[in-house]
Enzyme design. Structure first.
Site, mmCIF file in Angstrom:
data_model
loop_
_atom_site.group_PDB
_atom_site.id
_atom_site.type_symbol
_atom_site.label_atom_id
_atom_site.label_comp_id
_atom_site.label_asym_id
_atom_site.label_seq_id
_atom_site.Cartn_x
_atom_site.Cartn_y
_atom_site.Cartn_z
ATOM 1 N N LYS A 31 -7.254 1.347 -2.868
ATOM 2 C CA LYS A 31 -6.863 0.889 -1.526
ATOM 3 C C LYS A 31 -7.088 1.972 -0.489
ATOM 4 C CE LYS A 31 -5.243 -1.745 1.717
ATOM 5 N NZ LYS A 31 -3.925 -2.375 1.748
ATOM 6 N N THR A 42 0.869 -1.174 0.000
ATOM 7 C CA THR A 42 0.000 0.000 0.000
ATOM 8 C C THR A 42 0.903 1.220 0.000
ATOM 9 O OG1 THR A 42 -1.750 -1.155 1.177
ATOM 10 C CG2 THR A 42 -1.803 1.246 1.233
ATOM 11 N N LYS A 63 0.495 4.812 8.428
ATOM 12 C CA LYS A 63 1.099 5.179 7.127
ATOM 13 C C LYS A 63 0.039 5.287 6.047
ATOM 14 C CE LYS A 63 2.362 1.922 4.613
ATOM 15 N NZ LYS A 63 1.816 1.036 3.553
#
Length: 296
Positions: free
Chosen positions: A177, A102, A245
């Site tokens: 995502k 990701t 993150k």
């Protein structure tokens, strides 16, 4: 170049919680798999079952015609692909590059453009499903890139997941995502609050779950992570630090688009508070600990 299972050599970079299972499925499917990880010990089980260790990313890239990466942060992706000793500088023309980390949509576009100039095919293909999805080969795989490259890599994706969708051009997988992570962020708050509320009301949270996990409140987090919370299992299926993150990437891209995302901002604040308590390497279900600490 048309690849068959016999002519495909897969280089897999990043043997972590997710990557280890994913590389294992490719081995079981009969692919030749080369592996690299910062710590060789993490790859020992794979090596013992047929994977071939490579001492450097450059060495792996030069021997493979399909390269899959599953690393930690965008800065790691940039180093692995665009660094002097990275994949782009050492892979062969005609190779397929699949980043399943990701990461940043902008970085995915940059890698795609650079690869294209060298005759390589880059796909951004982040996944959802956590450690369970990786172990059971039923990940959701969200792909950005060219249709021909996507179709060429479908046999490999089918070894790893069940819900595999080409979302659009380079970067589209990462944008998708981010939608996934935004939905999870607020949902995790709701799951934690629901379990804390059940406890405070004197109910059995486990029994409450039986009623609500198949109704309108149903979600992956409720069915898979709430049970872990209730038995104090905070081992990582997905790390708190990596979720922070992801939320940071999502907030930055939302800001670029002028989109207001208050639920996401709140979730990131709560997870940063959790990380400050030393829980950055716990699973995302450890957010429940904040609710236990604040019970009055």
């Amino acid at each position: 170049m048309t690849l068959t299972k016999d002519t495909t050599i897969i280089g897999f970079v990043g043997i972590g919680v997710m990557g280890k299972s994913m590389a294992g499925h490719l081995l079981k499917a009969g692919y030749q798999v080369l592996v690299y990880n910062r710590t060789k010990a993490s790859a020992e089980d794979l090596i013992n079952t047929g994977a071939v260790w490579q001492d450097t990313i450059a060495e792996l890239a030069g021997k493979s015609n399909v390269i899959i990466t599953m690393v930690g942060y965008p800065k790691d992706v940039e180093e692995v692909y665009l660094g002097t000793d990275g994949i782009i500088n050492h892979a062969k023309s005609g190779s397929y590059l699949i980043d399943m980390t990701t990461s940043s949509p902008d970085l995915s576009k940059k890698i795609y453009e650079k690869a294209l100039t060298l005759g390589m095919y880059a796909l951004d293909a982040p996944v959802s499903g956590g450690d369970v999805g990786a172990k059971e080969a039923r990940l959701a795989i969200m792909v950005g890139g060219d249709k021909d490259a996507f179709e060429a890599m479908l046999p490999i994706f089918n070894c790893l997941g069940k819900n595999i969708v080409l979302q659009g051009k380079a970067g589209a997988g990462q944008y998708t995502k981010m939608c996934n992570q935004i939905a999870i962020a607020s949902n995790m708050i709701g799951v934690c609050e629901a379990m804390a509320y059940a406890q405070k009301a004197g109910l059995s949270p486990e029994t409450v779950l039986k009623s609500i996990e198949t109704g309108a409140a149903a979600s992956f987090s409720l069915s898979n992570l709430a049970p872990r919370m209730l038995v104090n299992n905070f081992e990582p299926g997905f790390y708190v630090k990596h979720f922070i993150k992801d939320m940071t990437i999502a907030l930055e891209s939302a800001e670029q688009m002028g989109l207001y995302t208050p639920g996401l901002a709140l979730a990131k604040t709560l997870y940063e508070k959790l990380a400050d308590r030393g829980e950055e390497n716990s699973g995302t279900q450890a957010l429940f600990k904040l609710y236990l600490e604040t019970e009055s």
